[in-house]
Design a protein around this motif. Structure first.
Motif, PDB file in Angstrom:
ATOM      1  N   CYS A  86       2.909  -4.444   6.091  1.00 53.47           N
ATOM      2  CA  CYS A  86       1.964  -3.892   5.127  1.00 53.47           C
ATOM      3  C   CYS A  86       0.538  -3.867   5.660  1.00 53.47           C
ATOM      4  O   CYS A  86      -0.322  -3.210   5.078  1.00 53.47           O
ATOM      5  CB  CYS A  86       2.047  -4.636   3.799  1.00 53.47           C
ATOM      6  N   TYR A  87       0.279  -4.560   6.768  1.00 54.57           N
ATOM      7  CA  TYR A  87      -1.064  -4.509   7.362  1.00 54.57           C
ATOM      8  C   TYR A  87      -1.388  -3.102   7.883  1.00 54.57           C
ATOM      9  O   TYR A  87      -2.532  -2.791   8.151  1.00 54.57           O
ATOM     10  CB  TYR A  87      -1.205  -5.530   8.498  1.00 54.57           C
ATOM     11  N   CYS A 122      -5.103  -4.680   3.018  1.00 55.20           N
ATOM     12  CA  CYS A 122      -3.784  -4.092   3.182  1.00 55.20           C
ATOM     13  C   CYS A 122      -3.246  -3.771   1.797  1.00 55.20           C
ATOM     14  O   CYS A 122      -3.882  -4.082   0.794  1.00 55.20           O
ATOM     15  CB  CYS A 122      -2.852  -5.040   3.934  1.00 55.20           C
ATOM     16  N   MET A 124      -1.001  -5.038   0.016  1.00 56.28           N
ATOM     17  CA  MET A 124      -0.683  -6.165  -0.857  1.00 56.28           C
ATOM     18  C   MET A 124      -1.856  -7.123  -1.040  1.00 56.28           C
ATOM     19  O   MET A 124      -1.767  -8.057  -1.830  1.00 56.28           O
ATOM     20  CB  MET A 124       0.525  -6.927  -0.316  1.00 56.28           C
ATOM     21  N   GLY A 125      -2.920  -6.911  -0.288  1.00 59.66           N
ATOM     22  CA  GLY A 125      -4.142  -7.676  -0.500  1.00 59.66           C
ATOM     23  C   GLY A 125      -4.285  -8.958   0.298  1.00 59.66           C
ATOM     24  O   GLY A 125      -5.308  -9.613   0.204  1.00 59.66           O
ATOM     25  N   MET A 126      -3.277  -9.346   1.070  1.00 62.89           N
ATOM     26  CA  MET A 126      -3.438 -10.581   1.861  1.00 62.89           C
ATOM     27  C   MET A 126      -4.240 -10.327   3.125  1.00 62.89           C
ATOM     28  O   MET A 126      -4.936 -11.215   3.601  1.00 62.89           O
ATOM     29  CB  MET A 126      -2.094 -11.239   2.180  1.00 62.89           C
ATOM     30  N   GLY A 127      -4.156  -9.110   3.639  1.00 64.81           N
ATOM     31  CA  GLY A 127      -5.019  -8.736   4.754  1.00 64.81           C
ATOM     32  C   GLY A 127      -6.317  -8.235   4.165  1.00 64.81           C
ATOM     33  O   GLY A 127      -6.316  -7.328   3.333  1.00 64.81           O
TER      34      GLY A 127
HETATM   35 CU   LIG Z   1      -0.325  -7.103   3.168  1.00 60.68          CU
END
Ligand SMILES: [Cu+2]
Length: 135
Positions: A86-87, A122, A124-127
């Protein structure tokens, strides 16, 4: 054991402790993120590199340089080989940008129209990383 043996052991232990802590100090000197100003290239764009790697003690997006001038076009060149999963789905919500990065389609261009901080994430928001826009 002889007293001299204890003394030698003591010195060895002190030495090991010192080596351990001096190593810790070196690790803490790694900057969390490097701030740098983009230069404006001949075609008027401010070129930035976006990749994925280690920042301090964790892994995330790395944007270099990460400070640009307002009202000057920006070109983000993404390193597809380091971006996985997802990055590769790069989002810049404040400019309505959503792009899937591949090795042949890895450029994002836009012109920042306001000073401040632009969030790049990214899907999903973690990156997450920030682009600073200055006058
Ligand atoms: Cu992500």
């Amino acid at each position: 054991m002889k007293t001299s043996t204890y003394i030698i052991l003591f010195i060895v232990v002190i030495g090991l402790v010192w080596i351990y802590y001096s190593g810790e100090e070196d690790a803490s000197e790694i900057p969390a993120s490097v701030s740098a100003y983009a230069t404006i290239s001949e075609d008027g764009y401010q070129n930035l590199q976006l990749s994925y790697g280690k920042i301090g003690y964790s892994f995330n997006y790395i944007l270099t340089p990460n400070t640009v001038k307002v009202n000057q076009p920006v070109r983000i060149i993404a390193d597809a080989s380091s971006l996985r999963g997802c990055y590769r789905y790069i989002q810049i919500p404040s400019y309505g940008i959503s792009k899937f990065i591949t090795s042949s389609d890895n450029i994002i261009e836009f012109t920042p129209t306001e000073t401040g901080s632009i969030t790049i994430t990214c899907s999903m928001g973690m990156g997450v990383t920030k682009l600073t826009v200055e006058e």
